[in-house]
Design an enzyme around this catalytic site. Structure first.
Site, PDB file in Angstrom:
ATOM      1  N   THR A  17      26.999 -12.218  80.359  1.00 51.64           N
ATOM      2  CA  THR A  17      25.598 -12.615  80.179  1.00 51.64           C
ATOM      3  C   THR A  17      25.230 -13.795  81.055  1.00 51.64           C
ATOM      4  OG1 THR A  17      25.528 -11.796  77.902  1.00 51.64           O
ATOM      5  CG2 THR A  17      23.925 -13.477  78.490  1.00 51.64           C
ATOM      6  N   THR A  96      30.464 -13.393  76.538  1.00 55.76           N
ATOM      7  CA  THR A  96      30.836 -13.944  75.232  1.00 55.76           C
ATOM      8  C   THR A  96      31.514 -12.932  74.314  1.00 55.76           C
ATOM      9  OG1 THR A  96      28.658 -13.436  74.270  1.00 55.76           O
ATOM     10  CG2 THR A  96      28.929 -15.606  75.304  1.00 55.76           C
ATOM     11  N   ASP A  97      31.281 -11.628  74.534  1.00 60.68           N
ATOM     12  CA  ASP A  97      31.741 -10.637  73.560  1.00 60.68           C
ATOM     13  C   ASP A  97      33.257 -10.612  73.388  1.00 60.68           C
ATOM     14  OD1 ASP A  97      29.199  -9.888  72.907  1.00 60.68           O
ATOM     15  OD2 ASP A  97      29.200  -8.025  74.065  1.00 60.68           O
TER      16      ASP A  97
END
Length: 313
Positions: A17, A96-97
């Site tokens: 992201t 971030t996942d």
């Protein structure tokens, strides 16, 4: 932050992201991840203009699609650059996942004596609330900090150890925590206030990772819940899985039907560990346990640890 002023920082890009773009600055959800290069991300932070930085793009993916091949390539790149005497630290731009997984993997495999800082963002680069530039500035500052070592993650002004970091929120800017251990440090007005020591441990080493990632052990996660059955465990056994981590309820408790299936898998040679669905606390046993505990590791970290144990000679 007291810095290694002359040290070169290497930024390794993997997408995420932080490198994402959307059609509108007000769109924080409908964006495309991994659109900008790490070079573009650095250029968007004017405060880094005079910092000695070298950039390498290792991958360009939405981190939900992170895989073993990228992990191995990233570990090789990190190791290669850390061996250079002029390099003071590494920054890895990441989504971030799966950040908590990549961070744990790198720490266990490399246990670096220099800092390796994972940085990410909860808003795309085009957002009016873009958090990537400040996070990146903070990450480079941590990588240049005197005495820093090990793999850490820097987000929202907080430094998390790779051994404890976990994503705790789906959307807000401050979306990461460190469980019972607490944050390793905070960044306040450009200064690092450290609360505990840097991550440590013995490096397992790159040599243990087969170049052919199809040869890595297959470890899967199942969850204990109301109405759980043996269905998934039976399917995994049939597929030839090497290990299973069960995200148990509470302090390692399991639905009786699932526990029976897991004990059967263990008896058949599948390694089974119990973690917990809870984001804080350890799985504590009052006496001998029929299925081993993963301790304080959350399920995704326990999966990596079990995989690495199965790879060890």
């Amino acid at each position: 932050m007291q810095s290694r002023n002359a040290a070169l920082i290497v930024v390794l890009g993997t997408g995420g992201t932080i490198a994402g773009t959307a059609a509108s600055p007000d769109d924080h959800l409908g964006y495309s991840a991994a659109q900008l290069s790490a070079t573009q991300l650095i250029a968007a932070v004017p405060a880094l203009a005079d910092t000695p930085i070298e950039v390498e793009q290792v991958a360009q993916v939405d981190s939900k699609d992170m895989g073993f091949a990228i992990w191995r390539a990233l570990a090789v790149a990190v190791s290669r650059h850390l061996e250079r005497p002029e390099v003071g630290g590494i920054v890895v731009t990441h989504g971030t996942d799966t950040l908590e997984e990549t961070a744990y993997f790198l720490q266990r495999v490399l246990a670096p004596r220099k800092p390796v800082v994972l940085v990410a963002a909860m808003r795309p680069a085009t957002s009016a609330q873009a958090d990537g530039p400040q996070n990146l500035l903070d990450a480079v500052g941590v990588a240049r900090s005197a005495g820093a070592r090990g793999v850490v993650a820097v987000l929202a002004g907080t430094v998390h150890s790779a051994l404890d970091v976990r994503k705790t929120h789906t959307y807000r800017l401050d979306a990461f925590g460190s469980g019972d251990a607490g944050a390793l440090a905070h960044i306040e007005q450009g200064r690092l206030r450290r609360h505990r020591d840097w991550p440590d441990g013995d490096a397992l080493g790159l040599a243990m990772l087969p170049a052919d990632v199809t040869q890595w052990p297959r470890v899967e996660i199942v969850t204990s819940h109301a109405g759980a059955t043996s269905l998934l465990v039976d399917a995994l056994r049939q597929a030839g899985v090497n290990g299973i981590v069960v995200a148990s309820t509470g302090n390692g408790t399991l639905h009786h039907a699932l526990e029976t299936a897991l004990l059967g898998a263990q008896a058949a040679g599948v390694t089974v560990w119990r973690s917990s669905r809870c984001l804080e606390g350890s799985v504590l046993d009052a006496g001998p346990a029929r299925l081993p505990s993963a301790g304080a590791l959350i399920p995704v970290q326990a999966r990596i640890e079990l995989m690495l144990r199965l790879l060890a000679p």
